[in-house]
Design an enzyme around this catalytic site. Structure first.
Site, PDB file in Angstrom:
ATOM      1  N   LEU A 117       0.875  -1.166   0.000  1.00 19.55           N
ATOM      2  CA  LEU A 117       0.000   0.000   0.000  1.00 19.55           C
ATOM      3  C   LEU A 117       0.911   1.214   0.000  1.00 19.55           C
ATOM      4  O   LEU A 117       1.878   1.274   0.767  1.00 19.55           O
ATOM      5  CB  LEU A 117      -0.911   0.023   1.233  1.00 19.55           C
ATOM      6  CG  LEU A 117      -2.021  -1.036   1.305  1.00 19.55           C
ATOM      7  CD1 LEU A 117      -2.808  -0.875   2.599  1.00 19.55           C
ATOM      8  CD2 LEU A 117      -2.957  -0.938   0.111  1.00 19.55           C
ATOM      9  N   ASP A 118       0.623   2.189  -0.833  1.00 21.62           N
ATOM     10  CA  ASP A 118       1.473   3.358  -0.957  1.00 21.62           C
ATOM     11  C   ASP A 118       1.543   4.157   0.345  1.00 21.62           C
ATOM     12  O   ASP A 118       0.702   4.012   1.234  1.00 21.62           O
ATOM     13  CB  ASP A 118       0.948   4.274  -2.068  1.00 21.62           C
ATOM     14  CG  ASP A 118       0.919   3.587  -3.420  1.00 21.62           C
ATOM     15  OD1 ASP A 118       1.762   2.706  -3.638  1.00 21.62           O
ATOM     16  OD2 ASP A 118       0.055   3.940  -4.235  1.00 21.62           O
TER      17      ASP A 118
END
Length: 257
Positions: A117-118
């Protein structure tokens, strides 16, 4: 590497690929484990191994970065973390940024994130030391679905939504078909909100998809990963262990029985 693969009774011992053993021990994902081997950071019985596919047995002495590897036998751990923004999905970071592992400092076993997940993305993140499961969950051939909630600055017209559903052309190719629906809350001041479900895992894919149709995202949050759902009561930064039923559902989803 010439190893005797027979026990004292002459029967062959169970062999496993070295990168699989490293993944199962929670050292890294299988893909990262291959990089570790190629970098010459692994020794088996005193010999540096740089060949992918090298097979080992449970009695081999495996050392990674100077530390003796303890290979767990069916000693897996599974955690669901509500990742907040402002953390990177990594075990360590050379740039000194905060990692998701800092949110889980006292867990008894070493685990690693499944997928990414960024930094600016929040939501459901699975962490485990089950290498086989992690590998299959991330492999595109198993088609594991991920659902995200997104907020944009203005309502998206139907034509743009259909483009997202059919697939949009990005610099690394056209995306697979997706499912999307509007879930905007009622009331003044609320941003238009949508849920999108995809089964690919390209880098920053959801953000790039919406940008490609002219609607950059304000926020992005993952709600579901395969059969797992983010608990509404689980606060950002909090985590919990998976139930036996959740683990069984995950394994079934990728044909592991």
């Amino acid at each position: 590497m010439d190893l005797n693969r027979n026990n004292e009774r002459g029967r062959p011992r169970q062999e496993e690929r070295l990168q699989k053993v490293l993944a199962q021990a929670g050292i890294a994902s299988r893909r990262h484990a291959e990089e570790i081997i190629l970098q010459g950071r692994v020794k088996v019985n005193g010999e540096v191994i740089r060949t992918l596919g090298t097979k080992v047995v449970s009695t081999d002495r495996i050392v990674v970065d100077g530390r003796l590897l303890s290979i767990p036998q069916n000693d897996y751990a599974y955690y669901l973390l509500h990742k907040p923004t402002g953390y990177i999905t990594s075990v360590t970071d050379p740039q000194g940024r905060k990692t998701v592992m800092e949110l889980m400092p006292k867990i008894p076993r070493r685990v690693y994130p499944v997928g990414r997940l960024d930094y600016d993305t929040s939501g459901l993140l699975l962490l485990t030391n089950d290498g086989d499961l992690a590998h299959r969950l991330m492999h595109p051939s198993y088609g594991v679905e991920k659902t995200y909630r997104v907020e944009v600055g203005e309502k998206i017209p139907e034509q743009a939504l259909k483009r997202l559903e059919k697939g949009v052309l990005l610099e690394d190719g056209k995306t697979a078909p997706a499912r999307i629906r509007e879930v905007s809350p009622k009331g003044r001041g609320s941003l238009p909100t949508y849920e999108i479900t995809i089964h690919e895992g390209r880098n920053r894919q959801v953000r790039r998809m919406f940008k490609a149709v002219g609607f950059p995202l304000s926020t992005l949050k993952r709600l579901r990963f395969g059969p797992l759902e983010l608990d509404p009561s689980l606060a950002p930064g909090a985590f919990r262990t998976l139930s036996k039923t959740e683990i069984q559902h995950l394994r079934r989803a990728v044909k592991l029985t």
